[in-house]
Design a protein around this motif. Structure first.
Motif, PDB file in Angstrom:
ATOM      1  N   LEU A  56     117.574 -68.631 -62.628  1.00 37.26           N
ATOM      2  CA  LEU A  56     117.519 -68.886 -61.113  1.00 37.26           C
ATOM      3  C   LEU A  56     116.707 -69.979 -60.535  1.00 37.26           C
ATOM      4  CD1 LEU A  56     117.866 -65.062 -59.914  1.00 37.26           C
ATOM      5  CD2 LEU A  56     119.588 -66.752 -59.799  1.00 37.26           C
ATOM      6  N   THR A  57     116.614 -70.494 -59.426  1.00 39.07           N
ATOM      7  CA  THR A  57     115.804 -71.243 -58.826  1.00 39.07           C
ATOM      8  C   THR A  57     114.632 -70.348 -58.385  1.00 39.07           C
ATOM      9  OG1 THR A  57     117.539 -72.747 -58.052  1.00 39.07           O
ATOM     10  CG2 THR A  57     115.565 -73.169 -56.842  1.00 39.07           C
ATOM     11  N   ASN A  58     113.319 -71.188 -58.666  1.00 35.86           N
ATOM     12  CA  ASN A  58     112.055 -70.264 -58.359  1.00 35.86           C
ATOM     13  C   ASN A  58     111.943 -68.841 -58.853  1.00 35.86           C
ATOM     14  OD1 ASN A  58     111.704 -72.833 -57.342  1.00 35.86           O
ATOM     15  ND2 ASN A  58     110.776 -72.057 -55.483  1.00 35.86           N
ATOM     16  N   THR A  59     112.757 -68.423 -59.481  1.00 41.08           N
ATOM     17  CA  THR A  59     112.831 -66.913 -59.744  1.00 41.08           C
ATOM     18  C   THR A  59     113.067 -66.634 -61.322  1.00 41.08           C
ATOM     19  OG1 THR A  59     113.477 -66.398 -57.694  1.00 41.08           O
ATOM     20  CG2 THR A  59     113.744 -64.530 -59.201  1.00 41.08           C
ATOM     21  N   ALA A  62     116.041 -60.873 -63.360  1.00 39.23           N
ATOM     22  CA  ALA A  62     115.578 -59.622 -63.729  1.00 39.23           C
ATOM     23  C   ALA A  62     116.252 -59.319 -65.027  1.00 39.23           C
ATOM     24  CB  ALA A  62     116.073 -58.532 -62.714  1.00 39.23           C
ATOM     25  N   TYR A  63     115.711 -58.499 -66.031  1.00 44.89           N
ATOM     26  CA  TYR A  63     116.492 -58.333 -67.368  1.00 44.89           C
ATOM     27  C   TYR A  63     117.325 -57.411 -67.351  1.00 44.89           C
ATOM     28  CZ  TYR A  63     116.069 -57.438 -72.144  1.00 44.89           C
ATOM     29  OH  TYR A  63     116.441 -57.121 -73.817  1.00 44.89           O
ATOM     30  N   LEU A  64     118.936 -58.147 -67.034  1.00 52.54           N
ATOM     31  CA  LEU A  64     119.982 -57.466 -67.095  1.00 52.54           C
ATOM     32  C   LEU A  64     121.093 -57.806 -67.975  1.00 52.54           C
ATOM     33  CD1 LEU A  64     120.340 -57.475 -63.117  1.00 52.54           C
ATOM     34  CD2 LEU A  64     119.636 -55.555 -64.471  1.00 52.54           C
ATOM     35  N   SER A  65     121.878 -56.912 -68.509  1.00 53.67           N
ATOM     36  CA  SER A  65     122.775 -57.263 -69.211  1.00 53.67           C
ATOM     37  C   SER A  65     123.929 -58.070 -68.718  1.00 53.67           C
ATOM     38  CB  SER A  65     123.419 -55.920 -69.879  1.00 53.67           C
ATOM     39  OG  SER A  65     122.658 -54.938 -70.631  1.00 53.67           O
ATOM     40  N   ILE A  72     121.865 -60.374 -60.377  1.00 53.53           N
ATOM     41  CA  ILE A  72     120.697 -61.008 -60.542  1.00 53.53           C
ATOM     42  C   ILE A  72     120.198 -61.612 -59.322  1.00 53.53           C
ATOM     43  CG2 ILE A  72     120.960 -61.278 -62.935  1.00 53.53           C
ATOM     44  CD1 ILE A  72     121.288 -64.461 -62.446  1.00 53.53           C
ATOM     45  N   ASN A  73     121.154 -62.010 -58.437  1.00 51.73           N
ATOM     46  CA  ASN A  73     120.748 -62.470 -57.197  1.00 51.73           C
ATOM     47  C   ASN A  73     120.914 -61.762 -55.926  1.00 51.73           C
ATOM     48  OD1 ASN A  73     119.319 -64.810 -55.694  1.00 51.73           O
ATOM     49  ND2 ASN A  73     121.071 -66.244 -55.644  1.00 51.73           N
ATOM     50  N   TYR A  74     120.984 -60.156 -56.093  1.00 50.95           N
ATOM     51  CA  TYR A  74     121.282 -59.216 -54.920  1.00 50.95           C
ATOM     52  C   TYR A  74     120.156 -58.495 -54.753  1.00 50.95           C
ATOM     53  CZ  TYR A  74     123.624 -55.512 -52.951  1.00 50.95           C
ATOM     54  OH  TYR A  74     124.113 -54.320 -51.840  1.00 50.95           O
ATOM     55  N   GLU A  75     119.757 -58.393 -53.727  1.00 52.39           N
ATOM     56  CA  GLU A  75     118.800 -57.316 -53.070  1.00 52.39           C
ATOM     57  C   GLU A  75     117.466 -57.295 -53.927  1.00 52.39           C
ATOM     58  OE1 GLU A  75     120.826 -53.634 -51.752  1.00 52.39           O
ATOM     59  OE2 GLU A  75     121.656 -54.725 -50.214  1.00 52.39           O
ATOM     60  N   LYS A  76     116.903 -56.321 -54.377  1.00 46.23           N
ATOM     61  CA  LYS A  76     115.943 -56.131 -55.109  1.00 46.23           C
ATOM     62  C   LYS A  76     115.765 -57.060 -56.440  1.00 46.23           C
ATOM     63  CE  LYS A  76     116.942 -51.995 -58.053  1.00 46.23           C
ATOM     64  NZ  LYS A  76     116.768 -50.592 -58.267  1.00 46.23           N
ATOM     65  N   TYR A  77     117.005 -57.096 -57.144  1.00 48.51           N
ATOM     66  CA  TYR A  77     117.184 -57.795 -58.185  1.00 48.51           C
ATOM     67  C   TYR A  77     117.023 -59.280 -58.046  1.00 48.51           C
ATOM     68  CZ  TYR A  77     119.195 -53.598 -60.006  1.00 48.51           C
ATOM     69  OH  TYR A  77     119.611 -52.168 -60.227  1.00 48.51           O
ATOM     70  N   SER A  78     117.081 -59.657 -56.781  1.00 51.80           N
ATOM     71  CA  SER A  78     116.955 -61.256 -56.550  1.00 51.80           C
ATOM     72  C   SER A  78     115.364 -61.634 -56.653  1.00 51.80           C
ATOM     73  CB  SER A  78     117.405 -61.614 -55.076  1.00 51.80           C
ATOM     74  OG  SER A  78     116.523 -60.776 -54.169  1.00 51.80           O
ATOM     75  N   LEU A  79     114.507 -60.737 -56.523  1.00 50.28           N
ATOM     76  CA  LEU A  79     113.214 -60.887 -56.754  1.00 50.28           C
ATOM     77  C   LEU A  79     112.822 -61.129 -58.219  1.00 50.28           C
ATOM     78  CD1 LEU A  79     111.733 -58.103 -54.394  1.00 50.28           C
ATOM     79  CD2 LEU A  79     112.388 -60.364 -53.858  1.00 50.28           C
ATOM     80  N   GLY A  80     113.503 -60.936 -59.072  1.00 54.25           N
ATOM     81  CA  GLY A  80     113.550 -61.193 -60.678  1.00 54.25           C
ATOM     82  C   GLY A  80     112.051 -60.297 -60.999  1.00 54.25           C
ATOM     83  N   SER A  81     111.709 -60.693 -62.343  1.00 54.99           N
ATOM     84  CA  SER A  81     110.465 -60.135 -62.823  1.00 54.99           C
ATOM     85  C   SER A  81     109.237 -61.025 -62.125  1.00 54.99           C
ATOM     86  CB  SER A  81     110.403 -60.451 -64.237  1.00 54.99           C
ATOM     87  OG  SER A  81     110.528 -61.607 -64.800  1.00 54.99           O
ATOM     88  N   ASP A  82     109.515 -62.154 -61.646  1.00 54.19           N
ATOM     89  CA  ASP A  82     108.655 -63.172 -60.875  1.00 54.19           C
ATOM     90  C   ASP A  82     109.303 -63.948 -60.181  1.00 54.19           C
ATOM     91  OD1 ASP A  82     105.948 -63.454 -60.024  1.00 54.19           O
ATOM     92  OD2 ASP A  82     105.614 -65.021 -61.732  1.00 54.19           O
ATOM     93  N   ASN A  83     108.558 -64.573 -59.173  1.00 54.86           N
ATOM     94  CA  ASN A  83     109.160 -65.580 -58.192  1.00 54.86           C
ATOM     95  C   ASN A  83     108.061 -66.174 -57.542  1.00 54.86           C
ATOM     96  OD1 ASN A  83     109.254 -64.920 -55.190  1.00 54.86           O
ATOM     97  ND2 ASN A  83     109.958 -62.930 -56.134  1.00 54.86           N
ATOM     98  N   PHE A  84     108.481 -67.348 -57.018  1.00 51.76           N
ATOM     99  CA  PHE A  84     107.489 -68.109 -55.980  1.00 51.76           C
ATOM    100  C   PHE A  84     108.101 -68.861 -55.019  1.00 51.76           C
ATOM    101  CE2 PHE A  84     107.804 -71.464 -59.211  1.00 51.76           C
ATOM    102  CZ  PHE A  84     107.744 -72.461 -58.663  1.00 51.76           C
TER     103      PHE A  84
END
Length: 262
Positions: A56-59, A62-65, A72-84
């Motif tokens: 993902l761009t700048n993200t 999240a660790y998903l199957s 991975i780009n939906y609500e809480k998952y869009s934040l990933g394990s880290d982003n900036f």
């Protein structure tokens, strides 16, 4: 009558003492308007459970199957394990001393109804790290074609959530606390792997707290399977193995606007 006279005298004395006291404002740090170094874009990568790379761009996703990759780009998952959204390095002055401040601006959010995960709210939050200018000289040790781990001794750290940039900078200054002759126990970690021939720089920026190596400065710490039991996990942050599982990546020119690697 005499009691009233003495009472008035006491009131006047107290008033004079009160008005005579100096009102000393708590000194606040000054953050420069000039940006010394800045990073606003990179691609985040993670190796998912099926050992397929997702990005993902700048993200860092999240660790998903793979079957859930549409999330991975939906609500809480869009934040990933880290982003900036950006990293900015600026000058900071406090009590006549000069420092650097590294400000991380990142995507954040929460559910209005957290128990049922409904009504998602997007926000922006900030992390600020203050350190002596001499600490930044450690980046001169970065070597090409190698994973470099640099520890920056911090003077203080500040976290501000769910604020506009103007509000955040004001709060960062007001919340900042310098401990006399004591450094913050947290270390800022610059984990950087430049590959000049490939024109890429892979990196992660996070923190380490205490001898127990508690990882912070990111949304969630990604761990991998390993250990005595099938459910055991092991830490990959602070190790070269981190780059076999998740990292940010950008080109040389873009990264060197932020941190000089040559």
């Amino acid at each position: 009558m005499r009691k009233t006279f003495y009472f008035l005298i006491i009131i006047l004395l107290i008033s004079n003492l009160s008005f005579g006291q100096e009102r000393n404002a708590k000194p606040k740090p000054e953050i420069s308007n000039s940006i010394i170094g800045q990073l606003t874009s990179a691609k985040g990568w993670v190796l998912n459970p099926e050992e397929e790379w997702q990005s993902l761009t700048n993200t860092i996703p999240a660790y998903l199957s793979s079957e859930f990759k549409q999330l991975i780009n939906y609500e809480k998952y869009s934040l990933g394990s880290d982003n900036f959204k950006s990293y900015q390095l600026r000058d900071l002055t406090f009590k006549g001393e000069e420092y650097y401040i590294l400000i991380k601006k990142y995507k954040d959010g929460f559910y209005t109804y957290s128990s049922i995960e409904e009504d998602w709210n997007n926000y922006t939050s900030y992390l600020a790290y203050v350190f002596k200018k001499s600490e930044w000289e450690k980046i001169s040790t970065i070597e090409d074609n190698k994973i470099n781990l640099i520890e920056i001794d911090l003077e203080t750290t500040v976290s501000v959530q769910y604020k506009s940039e103007k509000e955040a900078f004001s709060l960062i200054k007001s919340k900042m606390e310098f401990k006399d002759d004591q450094k913050d126990d947290t270390k800022l970690i610059l984990h950087i792997a430049p590959y000049k021939e490939k024109n890429i720089v892979q990196f992660q920026i996070y923190t380490k707290y205490s001898k127990y190596k508690i990882i912070g400065g990111i949304r969630t710490e990604h761990k991998i399977k390993g250990g005595k039991y099938s459910f055991s996990t092991k830490q990959i942050y602070l190790t070269d193995e981190l780059f076999s599982h998740c990292y940010f990546e950008t080109d040389f020119a873009n990264f060197n606007k932020f941190i000089k690697t040559e």
